[in-house]
Design an enzyme around this catalytic site. Sequence first.
Site, PDB file in Angstrom:
ATOM      1  N   CYS A 117       0.658  -1.352  -0.015  1.00  0.00           N
ATOM      2  CA  CYS A 117       0.344  -0.081   0.084  1.00  0.00           C
ATOM      3  C   CYS A 117       1.065   1.463   0.625  1.00  0.00           C
ATOM      4  O   CYS A 117       1.794   1.397   0.648  1.00  0.00           O
ATOM      5  CB  CYS A 117      -0.875   0.196   1.358  1.00  0.00           C
ATOM      6  N   HIS A 207      -3.297  -4.082 -10.978  1.00  0.00           N
ATOM      7  CA  HIS A 207      -4.625  -1.645 -10.812  1.00  0.00           C
ATOM      8  C   HIS A 207      -4.924  -1.819 -12.244  1.00  0.00           C
ATOM      9  O   HIS A 207      -4.618  -1.780 -13.418  1.00  0.00           O
ATOM     10  CB  HIS A 207      -3.807  -0.119 -10.946  1.00  0.00           C
ATOM     11  N   GLU A 262     -10.476   1.313  -4.236  1.00  0.00           N
ATOM     12  CA  GLU A 262      -9.953   0.233  -3.808  1.00  0.00           C
ATOM     13  C   GLU A 262     -10.004  -1.684  -3.527  1.00  0.00           C
ATOM     14  O   GLU A 262     -10.700  -1.426  -2.722  1.00  0.00           O
ATOM     15  CB  GLU A 262      -8.987   0.682  -2.457  1.00  0.00           C
ATOM     16  N   CYS A 271      -4.589   6.977  -2.887  1.00  0.00           N
ATOM     17  CA  CYS A 271      -3.780   5.356  -2.812  1.00  0.00           C
ATOM     18  C   CYS A 271      -2.679   5.681  -3.456  1.00  0.00           C
ATOM     19  O   CYS A 271      -2.776   6.350  -5.218  1.00  0.00           O
ATOM     20  CB  CYS A 271      -5.192   4.561  -3.621  1.00  0.00           C
ATOM     21  N   GLY A 274      -2.067   3.061  -6.463  1.00  0.00           N
ATOM     22  CA  GLY A 274      -3.218   3.654  -7.552  1.00  0.00           C
ATOM     23  C   GLY A 274      -2.505   4.342  -8.523  1.00  0.00           C
ATOM     24  O   GLY A 274      -2.576   5.077  -9.515  1.00  0.00           O
TER      25      GLY A 274
END
Length: 328
Positions: A117, A207, A262, A271, A274
Site C-alpha cells: 500500500c 491496478h 480499492e 491510493c 494507484g
Amino acid sequence: MVAQQAVCTSGSRAVPAAVASRQQQRRRVGGMQARRQTARCAASIQFAKYQGLGNDFILVDNRHQAEPVISPEQAIKLCDRNFGIGGDGVIFALPPSDGTDYSMRIFNSDGSEPEMCGNGIRCLARFVADVDGSQPKQHKVHTLAGLIQPNLLADGQVCVDMGEPILKAADVPTTLQPTQGEAVVQQQLEVDGRTWLMTCVSMGNPHAITFGLADGTPIKVAELDLPRIGPMFEHNPVFPARTNTEFVEVLSPGHVRMHVWERGAGRTLACGTGACATVVAGVLEGKTERSCQVDLPGGPLHIEWREADNRIYMTGPAELVFSGSVTV
C-alpha cells in the site's frame, strides 16, 4: 464380603468419589484454560493511527515477533468506524527480512491482505521513525511486493522509491488481451452496459486504470457513482486476483484528478500505488508526462516515472492522528 465403594452425590444421581474427583480436576483445568484463552482474546495492544491524504491506518509495532499480533477478523473490528478505531487497514511493522530494516504486512478493512500500500508505507515509515526517535532517513522495507524504500524528508514529506511497474498482462494479473507487446493498454472492457478503455499495471498489486469510454467520452470524476460501479470492476472475472480501479480525469499533461475504488477497502480518499499506476498508464496512453501531480479526494501526490532507471517515485505526506491502546 463385598467392599463398599465410596460415592458422592451430584444432584439426585450417585457418583463414585473417584469419578467426582476427576470431574472436579477437569473443571479446574478447564477453568484455567478458559481464563488463559480469555486473557489471550482480551489482550491489550498499543497502536498509533496515521493518515496519508485521508487514507488512514492503524499502525502496530510488531517487530518483536514474525506474525501479526491480531488476526484478520480482529482487524475488521478495529477498522470499523462506528464500533472500532476506524481505518482503511491495519499495518504491522515486522522483523527485518533479506537485509531490510523491517518488514510490512497489512490487513485491509475487509480482512484481506494486499501485497503493498503506497499511502500505507509512507505512514509506516513515519510511524517507525517516531517510535524509534530517529532522524529523517531512507528505510528499506520488505513487503509482499518486494523491497520498497521510503525516504523521510526534512520537510515532513515522504518520498518512496516504489520500484519498476509491471506491465505483462499475466503478471498484473489480468486475462484482458495485450495490445502493446505484453501490456494491456486501452483495451476494451464491458462494465455496466458501457465499454471502457482499460490500461492494466501492477505496482506489486493489481491496478486497472481508465481515462474514459471507447466512444471517446472522457472521465468526469465528479459524475461517477463509485460505490455502484466500483465493485463491478473489482470483482470482474478478467481480474483473477480482483483489482484496484482508478478513474482518471486529465486536467493537463502534468496534472490529473483521480478517484479510486480499492480492492478490499472500497472507496478511499487516496491510493499511493494507484497514483503511481495512473501516471504509468497516462504515459503509455500519451495523456500525461512522466512527472505529474495526481489530485485525489484527500489531496495531491507527486509522481515521477523516471526514464533513466524505469523506477517510480511517489512523494506525499504521512501524519499522526492519535495513539493509544485497545483491547482485542
